[in-house]
Design an enzyme around this catalytic site. Structure first.
Site, mmCIF file in Angstrom:
data_model
loop_
_atom_site.group_PDB
_atom_site.id
_atom_site.type_symbol
_atom_site.label_atom_id
_atom_site.label_comp_id
_atom_site.label_asym_id
_atom_site.label_seq_id
_atom_site.Cartn_x
_atom_site.Cartn_y
_atom_site.Cartn_z
ATOM 1 N N ALA A 5 1.297 5.699 0.983
ATOM 2 C CA ALA A 5 0.991 6.304 2.324
ATOM 3 C C ALA A 5 1.261 8.043 2.177
ATOM 4 C CB ALA A 5 2.136 6.099 3.329
ATOM 5 N N ASP A 6 0.809 8.689 2.873
ATOM 6 C CA ASP A 6 0.914 10.314 2.621
ATOM 7 C C ASP A 6 2.319 10.465 3.335
ATOM 8 O OD1 ASP A 6 -1.415 10.230 1.412
ATOM 9 O OD2 ASP A 6 -2.543 9.672 3.353
ATOM 10 N N GLU B 143 -7.992 0.011 4.821
ATOM 11 C CA GLU B 143 -6.322 -0.130 4.547
ATOM 12 C C GLU B 143 -5.911 -0.514 5.980
ATOM 13 O OE1 GLU B 143 -5.256 3.309 1.392
ATOM 14 O OE2 GLU B 143 -5.429 4.023 3.460
ATOM 15 N N GLY C 37 -6.508 9.634 0.521
ATOM 16 C CA GLY C 37 -7.562 8.899 -0.570
ATOM 17 C C GLY C 37 -8.464 8.469 0.080
ATOM 18 N N LYS D 131 7.291 11.425 0.381
ATOM 19 C CA LYS D 131 6.526 10.883 1.513
ATOM 20 C C LYS D 131 7.495 10.759 2.672
ATOM 21 C CE LYS D 131 2.945 10.696 -1.170
ATOM 22 N NZ LYS D 131 2.501 9.229 -1.610
ATOM 23 N N LYS E 192 -1.629 7.862 6.827
ATOM 24 C CA LYS E 192 -2.856 7.538 5.450
ATOM 25 C C LYS E 192 -3.902 8.058 5.652
ATOM 26 C CE LYS E 192 -2.432 3.207 4.234
ATOM 27 N NZ LYS E 192 -2.085 3.613 2.639
ATOM 28 N N GLY E 193 -4.665 8.069 4.456
ATOM 29 C CA GLY E 193 -5.898 8.355 4.345
ATOM 30 C C GLY E 193 -6.544 9.652 3.575
ATOM 31 N N ASP F 22 0.780 -1.091 0.114
ATOM 32 C CA ASP F 22 0.072 0.088 0.094
ATOM 33 C C ASP F 22 0.901 1.124 0.028
ATOM 34 O OD1 ASP F 22 -1.972 1.531 0.111
ATOM 35 O OD2 ASP F 22 -2.970 0.954 1.897
HETATM 36 C C1 A5P Z 1 -5.526 6.280 0.820
HETATM 37 O O1 A5P Z 1 -6.410 6.242 1.526
HETATM 38 C C2 A5P Z 1 -4.206 6.746 1.201
HETATM 39 O O2 A5P Z 1 -3.991 6.106 2.367
HETATM 40 C C3 A5P Z 1 -3.229 6.369 0.208
HETATM 41 O O3 A5P Z 1 -2.428 5.257 0.607
HETATM 42 C C4 A5P Z 1 -2.126 7.550 0.226
HETATM 43 O O4 A5P Z 1 -3.183 8.817 -0.068
HETATM 44 C C5 A5P Z 1 -1.053 7.749 -0.883
HETATM 45 O O5 A5P Z 1 -1.917 7.965 -2.174
HETATM 46 P P1 A5P Z 1 -0.808 8.132 -3.368
HETATM 47 O O6 A5P Z 1 -0.095 6.984 -3.467
HETATM 48 O O7 A5P Z 1 -1.941 8.658 -4.548
HETATM 49 O O8 A5P Z 1 -0.075 9.283 -2.859
#
Ligand code: A5P
Length: 231
Positions: free
Chosen positions: A90-91, A111, A105, A129, A102-103, A88
């Site tokens: 992450a932010d 998640e 998105g 990041k 995270k989050g 996965d």
């Molecule tokens: C989704 O809810 C988020 O946790 C994503 O993992 C996070 O926003 C990363 O997204 P990008 O890969 O688009 O930066």
């Protein structure tokens, strides 16, 4: 130095390819959400087309739709209670601890359930990041119930979170689980575990985007190579 969108995409892809190389036939794989995780699903689909036998558990309706479109077989927790490997995005990724924010998105609840049910979680990201300390680079998303949300926002405010209800085209943004998101501004997070516990103790909070002790490996895409960090 300015990094173009296509450079960033290449960094994400590099991390995604390296992570998908860890997937083996027979695995149940947690499929993340976001632009970086979507690249991993793409790579995984290529390997499935070449004969890799896996089943995915998606962390969002968007990822489920992508997996179906690309022919990645899906399963769910009623058939498989344990996930072998989750990949996965992450932010924010904290370098020393691999604690995550995270989050952004909007998929943080699924998640987090998927990550917590996984024997191993690999987080993939471009190098923007990677941070020394989780904090103000992005807001911390917190999923809250629609019922009573003004009360919950006030409680978040009381603990210094500076919450903003996320909106989408005028109306509150709604998650796959039918909840709202409060994007909370925090300065540097000194103790992520303590903050996670404080947030979780607020009635009306479903889950926070702080992932503490869940990621085992971070694969960070740089311009020329990928960096692998183990917790
Ligand atoms: C989704 O809810 C988020 O946790 C994503 O993992 C996070 O926003 C990363 O997204 P990008 O890969 O688009 O930066």
């Amino acid at each position: 130095v300015t990094v173009s969108g296509s450079d960033r995409e290449a960094m994400k892809r590099r991390a995604a390819i390296r992570a998908v190389a860890e997937v083996e036939s027979g695995m149940v794989v947690g499929l993340g959400t976001g632009t970086t995780a979507a690249l991993a699903v793409e790579c995984l689909a290529e390997r499935v087309a070449q004969g890799l036998k896996i089943r995915g558990i998606p962390t969002s309706e968007a990822t489920a739709a992508q997996a179906r479109r690309l022919g990645v077989p899906l399963t769910d927790f009623s058939a498989h209670a344990r996930i072998d490997l989750t990949i996965d995005g992450a932010d924010q990724v904290e370098r020393g601890t691999l604690n995550l924010v995270k989050g952004l998105g909007g998929a943080l609840l699924r998640e987090k359930i998927v990550a917590s049910a996984s024997a191993r979680m690999i987080v993939i990201a471009d190098d923007s990041k990677l941070v020394d300390r989780l904090g103000a680079q992005t807001p911390l998303p917190v999923e809250i119930t629609p019922f009573g949300y003004p009360v919950t926002l006030a409680r978040l405010e009381e603990i210094g979170a500076a919450p903003r209800l996320r909106r989408a085209g005028g109306a509150p943004f709604t998650t796959d689980g039918g909840n709202y998101i409060a994007d909370c501004a925090f300065a540097a997070v000194a103790d992520a575990g303590a903050l996670e516990a404080r947030l979780a103790a607020i009635i009306g909070v479903v889950e926070s985007g702080l992932f503490v002790g869940l990621a085992d490996t971070a694969i960070i895409g740089h311009a020329e190579q990928e960096e692998i960090i183990e917790r």
